[in-house]
Scaffold this active site. Sequence first.
Site, PDB file in Angstrom:
ATOM      1  N   TYR A  32       1.263  -9.499  32.228  1.00 13.48           N
ATOM      2  CA  TYR A  32      -0.198  -9.584  32.282  1.00 13.48           C
ATOM      3  C   TYR A  32      -0.782  -8.700  33.383  1.00 13.48           C
ATOM      4  CZ  TYR A  32       0.193 -13.667  29.194  1.00 13.48           C
ATOM      5  OH  TYR A  32       0.465 -14.508  28.144  1.00 13.48           O
ATOM      6  N   ASP A  55      13.408 -17.430  22.633  1.00 13.80           N
ATOM      7  CA  ASP A  55      13.277 -17.847  21.230  1.00 13.80           C
ATOM      8  C   ASP A  55      14.008 -19.172  21.000  1.00 13.80           C
ATOM      9  OD1 ASP A  55      15.420 -16.224  21.914  1.00 13.80           O
ATOM     10  OD2 ASP A  55      15.655 -15.333  19.943  1.00 13.80           O
ATOM     11  N   LYS A  92      14.663 -13.344  28.342  1.00 17.45           N
ATOM     12  CA  LYS A  92      15.075 -12.633  27.129  1.00 17.45           C
ATOM     13  C   LYS A  92      16.019 -11.530  27.603  1.00 17.45           C
ATOM     14  CE  LYS A  92      14.611 -11.899  22.640  1.00 17.45           C
ATOM     15  NZ  LYS A  92      15.220 -12.796  21.646  1.00 17.45           N
ATOM     16  N   ASP A 119       3.322 -19.070  29.554  1.00 16.37           N
ATOM     17  CA  ASP A 119       2.028 -19.278  28.911  1.00 16.37           C
ATOM     18  C   ASP A 119       2.247 -19.934  27.539  1.00 16.37           C
ATOM     19  OD1 ASP A 119      -0.611 -19.101  28.211  1.00 16.37           O
ATOM     20  OD2 ASP A 119      -0.728 -16.917  28.213  1.00 16.37           O
ATOM     21  N   ASP A 142       2.209 -24.312  26.492  1.00 17.68           N
ATOM     22  CA  ASP A 142       1.315 -24.818  25.441  1.00 17.68           C
ATOM     23  C   ASP A 142       2.117 -25.582  24.389  1.00 17.68           C
ATOM     24  OD1 ASP A 142      -1.029 -23.917  26.468  1.00 17.68           O
ATOM     25  OD2 ASP A 142      -1.606 -22.726  24.710  1.00 17.68           O
TER      26      ASP A 142
END
Length: 359
Positions: free
Chosen positions: A142, A226, A193, A250, A254
């Site tokens: 970001y 994943d 990852k 992020d 959620d």
Amino acid sequence: MSTKKVLLLPGDGIGQEITEEARKILNWLTKSKGVAIEVEEALIGGTAYDETGTPLPDDTVTKGKAADAVLLGAVGGTKWESLDYSVRPERGLLGIRKALDLFCNLRPAQVFPQLADASTLKKEVVAGIDIMVVRELSSGIYFGAPKGVETLPDGRKKGVNTLVYTTDEIDRIARAAFNVAMKRGKKVCSVDKANVLECTELWRDVVTEIQGKDYPEIELSHMYVDNAAMQLIRWPKQFDVIVTTNMFGDILSDEASMLTGSIGMLPSASLGDENALYEPIHGSAPDIAGKGVANPLAMILSVSMMLRYSLGMASEADAIDAAVNTVLDQGLRTQDIMQDGMKQVGTAEMGDAVLAALG
Ligand code: NAD
């Protein structure tokens, strides 16, 4: 006790409505408990843009730095979606996190027993979950440069964002996660990852090194993002603390929050070495803004988290948590957590019920 300074940033949409309920709790603390809290207010988000031309006025940053804690409602809304990215409401939020050097985002996902049925997952899968997602907040994709959209000589466009982490940034978020885990179940799952992204290979190496050197009591595991997204749905109770990058955090926080049934119930903390900001995990909910139906409990629980982590008022925080449990036991529900046989109430009515339960 010295006077504590709290900066209230209502922001946009339902942020304006739910911070009114937070204000009631802060007033209760000063009037009924004799706690010295000085509340200031400032602008952020689209509301700030409308008044000042920027989503994060300097005055807000100055007041935020001077405060013991910042309490934010939410930012954003359809009204500002056509603005240039540099002045969108969300830039105000990213900007204040950066300005206050808030690098650690704590997002608890706990299931209130009264609401275990509210999850879309089976009750036996979610009942009793208690996960803390520790999300790196001030770096990663970001913020990395280069970023932007450019037009190539042949007329095609190219969009770029860059994932960057330095060892010191990984070091401090790993330590924050290990410190949180030491007060809980002493289990940390680091999500990356590393099979595809070199940057997160470095992440994995640094997290492993710090655990080995300074946190031998912690049980550390690693998981690709994943798989983590899948495991959160399959068997969420396997997790205690999850530590991860800004973007993965992020998304996963959620997902973890939805295990609990409603994002209207969950608070969060963003911590730095000098400053702290507390806010509900949800956004400005433009679809219900102005209707007086938003759930204020995530905001009220953010006040509780602020009292616990930044203002040294654990017993007052306990009282607020207990009051929230009481109103749920009384069967009061806002529309987002409404269940058969319960009584539906609006934002202010729910806030007043919490106040009444506080006595
Ligand atoms: P959102 O969290 O605002 O809303 C998602 C859904 O949850 C909506 O249906 C909404 O009505 C519901 N909801 C959210 N909070 C609720 C509450 N307290 N009570 C009852 N229902 C609630 O997410 P979104 O729709 O993706 O985003 C809307 C705006 O908020 C966008 O502009 C986005 O950028 C912004 N946003 C801000 C923050 C923040 O301020 N921290 C976080 C996420 C999104």
